[in-house]
Design a protein around this motif. Structure first.
Motif, PDB file in Angstrom:
ATOM      1  N   GLY A  31      -1.578  -6.433   1.721  1.00  0.00           N
ATOM      2  CA  GLY A  31      -1.690  -5.905   3.076  1.00  0.00           C
ATOM      3  C   GLY A  31      -2.207  -6.836   4.154  1.00  0.00           C
ATOM      4  O   GLY A  31      -2.447  -6.405   5.278  1.00  0.00           O
ATOM      5  N   ALA A  32      -2.367  -8.111   3.873  1.00  0.00           N
ATOM      6  CA  ALA A  32      -2.908  -9.040   4.871  1.00  0.00           C
ATOM      7  C   ALA A  32      -2.038  -9.111   6.125  1.00  0.00           C
ATOM      8  O   ALA A  32      -2.543  -9.044   7.250  1.00  0.00           O
ATOM      9  CB  ALA A  32      -3.077 -10.429   4.268  1.00  0.00           C
ATOM     10  N   ALA A  33      -0.729  -9.219   5.952  1.00  0.00           N
ATOM     11  CA  ALA A  33       0.171  -9.288   7.107  1.00  0.00           C
ATOM     12  C   ALA A  33       0.155  -7.971   7.876  1.00  0.00           C
ATOM     13  O   ALA A  33       0.133  -7.963   9.110  1.00  0.00           O
ATOM     14  CB  ALA A  33       1.589  -9.635   6.665  1.00  0.00           C
ATOM     15  N   ALA A  34       0.147  -6.858   7.167  1.00  0.00           N
ATOM     16  CA  ALA A  34       0.132  -5.545   7.822  1.00  0.00           C
ATOM     17  C   ALA A  34      -1.110  -5.388   8.700  1.00  0.00           C
ATOM     18  O   ALA A  34      -1.021  -4.900   9.834  1.00  0.00           O
ATOM     19  CB  ALA A  34       0.197  -4.432   6.785  1.00  0.00           C
ATOM     20  N   ARG A  35      -2.254  -5.812   8.193  1.00  0.00           N
ATOM     21  CA  ARG A  35      -3.485  -5.716   8.987  1.00  0.00           C
ATOM     22  C   ARG A  35      -3.414  -6.593  10.239  1.00  0.00           C
ATOM     23  O   ARG A  35      -3.848  -6.191  11.318  1.00  0.00           O
ATOM     24  CB  ARG A  35      -4.702  -6.078   8.139  1.00  0.00           C
ATOM     25  N   GLU A  36      -2.835  -7.776  10.114  1.00  0.00           N
ATOM     26  CA  GLU A  36      -2.685  -8.654  11.269  1.00  0.00           C
ATOM     27  C   GLU A  36      -1.723  -8.051  12.286  1.00  0.00           C
ATOM     28  O   GLU A  36      -1.963  -8.126  13.495  1.00  0.00           O
ATOM     29  CB  GLU A  36      -2.201 -10.043  10.832  1.00  0.00           C
ATOM     30  N   ILE A  37      -0.652  -7.447  11.822  1.00  0.00           N
ATOM     31  CA  ILE A  37       0.302  -6.801  12.733  1.00  0.00           C
ATOM     32  C   ILE A  37      -0.384  -5.653  13.465  1.00  0.00           C
ATOM     33  O   ILE A  37      -0.212  -5.496  14.677  1.00  0.00           O
ATOM     34  CB  ILE A  37       1.550  -6.303  11.971  1.00  0.00           C
ATOM     35  N   VAL A  38      -1.166  -4.836  12.755  1.00  0.00           N
ATOM     36  CA  VAL A  38      -1.910  -3.754  13.400  1.00  0.00           C
ATOM     37  C   VAL A  38      -2.743  -4.326  14.549  1.00  0.00           C
ATOM     38  O   VAL A  38      -2.783  -3.766  15.649  1.00  0.00           O
ATOM     39  CB  VAL A  38      -2.805  -3.003  12.381  1.00  0.00           C
ATOM     40  N   VAL A  46       2.013   0.726  11.868  1.00  0.00           N
ATOM     41  CA  VAL A  46       2.645  -0.059  10.804  1.00  0.00           C
ATOM     42  C   VAL A  46       2.768   0.806   9.565  1.00  0.00           C
ATOM     43  O   VAL A  46       1.796   1.442   9.145  1.00  0.00           O
ATOM     44  CB  VAL A  46       1.814  -1.324  10.462  1.00  0.00           C
ATOM     45  N   LEU A  47       3.959   0.824   9.003  1.00  0.00           N
ATOM     46  CA  LEU A  47       4.191   1.381   7.669  1.00  0.00           C
ATOM     47  C   LEU A  47       4.441   0.193   6.761  1.00  0.00           C
ATOM     48  O   LEU A  47       5.380  -0.573   6.972  1.00  0.00           O
ATOM     49  CB  LEU A  47       5.389   2.318   7.634  1.00  0.00           C
ATOM     50  N   ALA A  48       3.563   0.011   5.771  1.00  0.00           N
ATOM     51  CA  ALA A  48       3.690  -1.100   4.829  1.00  0.00           C
ATOM     52  C   ALA A  48       4.015  -0.522   3.458  1.00  0.00           C
ATOM     53  O   ALA A  48       3.309   0.367   2.976  1.00  0.00           O
ATOM     54  CB  ALA A  48       2.393  -1.898   4.792  1.00  0.00           C
ATOM     55  N   VAL A  49       5.096  -1.017   2.861  1.00  0.00           N
ATOM     56  CA  VAL A  49       5.531  -0.503   1.561  1.00  0.00           C
ATOM     57  C   VAL A  49       5.599  -1.636   0.546  1.00  0.00           C
ATOM     58  O   VAL A  49       5.826  -2.790   0.891  1.00  0.00           O
ATOM     59  CB  VAL A  49       6.899   0.224   1.651  1.00  0.00           C
ATOM     60  N   ASP A  50       5.412  -1.264  -0.704  1.00  0.00           N
ATOM     61  CA  ASP A  50       5.532  -2.216  -1.806  1.00  0.00           C
ATOM     62  C   ASP A  50       5.874  -1.414  -3.054  1.00  0.00           C
ATOM     63  O   ASP A  50       5.398  -0.290  -3.220  1.00  0.00           O
ATOM     64  CB  ASP A  50       4.231  -2.991  -2.020  1.00  0.00           C
ATOM     65  N   ARG A  51       6.664  -2.000  -3.935  1.00  0.00           N
ATOM     66  CA  ARG A  51       7.031  -1.313  -5.175  1.00  0.00           C
ATOM     67  C   ARG A  51       5.884  -1.306  -6.180  1.00  0.00           C
ATOM     68  O   ARG A  51       5.854  -0.502  -7.085  1.00  0.00           O
ATOM     69  CB  ARG A  51       8.284  -1.929  -5.793  1.00  0.00           C
ATOM     70  N   SER A  52       4.909  -2.176  -6.009  1.00  0.00           N
ATOM     71  CA  SER A  52       3.822  -2.349  -6.957  1.00  0.00           C
ATOM     72  C   SER A  52       2.645  -1.406  -6.680  1.00  0.00           C
ATOM     73  O   SER A  52       2.057  -1.434  -5.602  1.00  0.00           O
ATOM     74  CB  SER A  52       3.315  -3.790  -6.907  1.00  0.00           C
ATOM     75  N   LEU A  58      -4.619  -2.497  -3.859  1.00  0.00           N
ATOM     76  CA  LEU A  58      -5.357  -3.584  -3.213  1.00  0.00           C
ATOM     77  C   LEU A  58      -5.290  -3.463  -1.693  1.00  0.00           C
ATOM     78  O   LEU A  58      -6.296  -3.639  -0.993  1.00  0.00           O
ATOM     79  CB  LEU A  58      -4.802  -4.938  -3.653  1.00  0.00           C
ATOM     80  N   ALA A  59      -4.112  -3.169  -1.173  1.00  0.00           N
ATOM     81  CA  ALA A  59      -3.944  -3.017   0.271  1.00  0.00           C
ATOM     82  C   ALA A  59      -4.773  -1.850   0.791  1.00  0.00           C
ATOM     83  O   ALA A  59      -5.416  -1.955   1.845  1.00  0.00           O
ATOM     84  CB  ALA A  59      -2.468  -2.821   0.610  1.00  0.00           C
TER      85      ALA A  59
END
Length: 149
Positions: A31-38, A46-52, A58-59
């Motif tokens: 989630g580092a990029a998502a937090r920076e975008i926010v 921001v909607l941040a998705v991951d398959r993991s 962690l995010a």
């Protein structure tokens, strides 16, 4: 606060972000990029998705403030299975950094992922994909128009 790598900062600097924008991150990892975008989009979302499952956990742990503010949402879902919730507002821009379904490593998954992302974007919305050396909008030859129609 996590310090972003120079490469990640440079990629994020390529995105045409503005206040109030709705941004979809595909493959958010911790989630580092998502937090920076926010931080960069003011009152946007921001909607941040991951398959993991691990990545989302962690995010979630690192993004408590952004989630509590309502400006960041996390979902565990693969790009090729992404669906917006009924009534969910579509996104202005999507981006993916090192996502195999979108960078050419898994072309079959990429076809379906691009369709799902297109359905999640507003008309004219852009998908930016990391190519290893740059972040650029997907082109028509890659199965997704540069501007979603």
């Amino acid at each position: 606060m996590t310090t972003l790598s120079p490469r990640l900062l440079a990629l994020l600097d390529c995105l045409p972000l503005h206040d109030g924008m709705r941004v979809l991150e595909i493959g958010c990892g911790p989630g580092a990029a998502a937090r920076e975008i926010v931080r960069r989009i003011g009152n946007g979302h921001v909607l941040a998705v991951d398959r993991s499952e691990k990545a989302i956990a962690l995010a979630r742990k690192a993004s408590a403030v952004e989630i509590a503010s309502g400006r960041l949402e996390l979902r565990q879902v693969a790009a090729e299975e992404l669906e917006l919730a009924p009534g969910e507002t579509r996104y202005d821009l999507a981006f993916a950094i090192r996502v195999g379904a979108l960078d050419g490593r898994y072309p079959e998954a990429g076809v379906l992922a691009r369709r799902r992302i297109a359905a999640a974007l507003v008309p004219g919305g852009l998908l930016y994909v990391d190519r290893g050396t740059e972040l650029r909008a997907a082109t028509p030859g890659e199965g997704l128009p540069e501007r979603m129609q």
